[in-house]
Design a protein around this motif. Sequence first.
Motif: not given
Length: 117
Positions: A112-117
Amino acid sequence: MFPQYIIQYIIIIIIIIIIPVIMKKGTCILRDVSISGDRNVIKNEADKTLKYKDLTTEIQLMWNVKIKVIPVIIEATGTISKSIRKYVSNISGKHEVKELQKAAILGTVHILRKVLM
Protein backbone atom coordinates in the motif's frame (compact mmCIF):
# COMPACT_ATOMS: atom_id res chain seq x y z
CA MET A 1 -7.03 -36.64 -20.03
CA PHE A 2 -3.36 -35.79 -20.44
CA PRO A 3 -0.78 -38.43 -21.40
CA GLN A 4 1.04 -39.99 -18.45
CA TYR A 5 4.41 -38.41 -19.24
CA ILE A 6 2.88 -34.90 -19.21
CA ILE A 7 1.20 -35.55 -15.87
CA GLN A 8 4.47 -36.81 -14.40
CA TYR A 9 6.35 -33.79 -15.76
CA ILE A 10 3.77 -31.37 -14.30
CA ILE A 11 3.89 -33.16 -10.95
CA ILE A 12 7.69 -32.94 -10.85
CA ILE A 13 7.60 -29.21 -11.67
CA ILE A 14 4.95 -28.53 -9.01
CA ILE A 15 6.81 -30.54 -6.39
CA ILE A 16 10.23 -29.05 -7.07
CA ILE A 17 9.32 -25.42 -7.74
CA ILE A 18 5.95 -24.57 -6.22
CA ILE A 19 5.26 -26.83 -3.26
CA PRO A 20 7.81 -27.73 -0.61
CA VAL A 21 7.62 -31.47 -0.12
CA ILE A 22 8.92 -33.36 2.88
CA MET A 23 9.30 -37.12 2.63
CA LYS A 24 9.75 -39.00 5.86
CA LYS A 25 8.62 -42.42 6.98
CA GLY A 26 6.34 -42.99 4.01
CA THR A 27 4.53 -39.68 4.34
CA CYS A 28 4.52 -36.81 1.86
CA ILE A 29 3.47 -33.39 3.13
CA LEU A 30 2.25 -30.82 0.61
CA ARG A 31 2.33 -27.34 2.13
CA ASP A 32 0.53 -24.48 0.45
CA VAL A 33 1.10 -21.18 2.22
CA SER A 34 -0.64 -18.15 0.73
CA ILE A 35 -1.80 -14.66 1.55
CA SER A 36 -5.34 -14.22 0.26
CA GLY A 37 -6.77 -10.97 -0.98
CA ASP A 38 -10.40 -11.84 -0.47
CA ARG A 39 -12.28 -12.28 2.78
CA ASN A 40 -13.38 -15.92 2.55
CA VAL A 41 -10.46 -17.75 4.16
CA ILE A 42 -12.42 -20.91 5.00
CA LYS A 43 -13.62 -21.30 1.40
CA ASN A 44 -10.05 -20.82 0.17
CA GLU A 45 -8.82 -23.60 2.47
CA ALA A 46 -11.45 -25.96 1.09
CA ASP A 47 -10.56 -24.94 -2.48
CA LYS A 48 -6.86 -25.60 -1.87
CA THR A 49 -7.60 -29.03 -0.46
CA LEU A 50 -9.80 -29.90 -3.44
CA LYS A 51 -7.27 -28.44 -5.87
CA TYR A 52 -4.61 -30.91 -4.74
CA LYS A 53 -6.94 -33.95 -4.75
CA ASP A 54 -5.76 -35.14 -8.19
CA LEU A 55 -2.14 -34.46 -7.31
CA THR A 56 -2.37 -36.47 -4.09
CA THR A 57 -3.91 -39.38 -5.98
CA GLU A 58 -1.12 -39.33 -8.57
CA ILE A 59 1.63 -39.14 -5.93
CA GLN A 60 0.07 -41.99 -3.95
CA LEU A 61 -0.03 -44.17 -7.06
CA MET A 62 3.52 -43.27 -8.17
CA TRP A 63 5.38 -43.36 -4.86
CA ASN A 64 3.11 -45.43 -2.60
CA VAL A 65 3.16 -42.92 0.28
CA LYS A 66 0.54 -41.27 2.47
CA ILE A 67 -0.22 -37.66 1.57
CA LYS A 68 -1.07 -34.74 3.86
CA VAL A 69 -2.21 -31.44 2.38
CA ILE A 70 -1.58 -28.50 4.69
CA PRO A 71 -3.22 -25.27 3.48
CA VAL A 72 -2.07 -22.25 5.50
CA ILE A 73 -4.07 -19.26 4.29
CA ILE A 74 -3.99 -15.84 5.88
CA GLU A 75 -5.98 -12.87 4.66
CA ALA A 76 -4.00 -9.77 3.69
CA THR A 77 -5.36 -8.02 6.79
CA GLY A 78 -4.29 -10.89 9.07
CA THR A 79 -7.60 -12.75 9.37
CA ILE A 80 -7.16 -16.50 9.87
CA SER A 81 -9.44 -19.52 10.10
CA LYS A 82 -10.03 -21.52 13.25
CA SER A 83 -8.17 -24.53 11.88
CA ILE A 84 -4.90 -22.73 11.08
CA ARG A 85 -3.33 -23.66 14.42
CA LYS A 86 -3.86 -27.34 13.63
CA TYR A 87 -2.28 -26.91 10.19
CA VAL A 88 0.68 -24.89 11.48
CA SER A 89 1.38 -27.47 14.19
CA ASN A 90 1.79 -30.11 11.44
CA ILE A 91 4.62 -28.13 9.84
CA SER A 92 8.08 -28.96 11.16
CA GLY A 93 9.90 -26.22 13.02
CA LYS A 94 8.64 -23.54 15.35
CA HIS A 95 5.99 -21.30 13.82
CA GLU A 96 3.70 -18.93 15.63
CA VAL A 97 0.43 -17.79 14.15
CA LYS A 98 0.98 -14.26 15.46
CA GLU A 99 4.21 -14.00 13.49
CA LEU A 100 2.50 -15.23 10.32
CA GLN A 101 -0.26 -12.65 10.77
CA LYS A 102 2.28 -9.93 11.41
CA ALA A 103 4.18 -10.82 8.23
CA ALA A 104 0.96 -10.72 6.19
CA ILE A 105 -0.05 -7.34 7.55
CA LEU A 106 3.43 -5.84 7.10
CA GLY A 107 3.52 -7.10 3.52
CA THR A 108 0.14 -5.52 2.82
CA VAL A 109 1.27 -2.23 4.36
CA HIS A 110 4.44 -2.29 2.27
CA ILE A 111 2.44 -2.76 -0.96
CA LEU A 112 0.00 0.00 0.00
CA ARG A 113 2.83 2.43 0.75
CA LYS A 114 4.37 1.78 -2.65
CA VAL A 115 1.04 2.32 -4.42
CA LEU A 116 -0.04 5.40 -2.48
CA MET A 117 3.28 7.27 -2.49
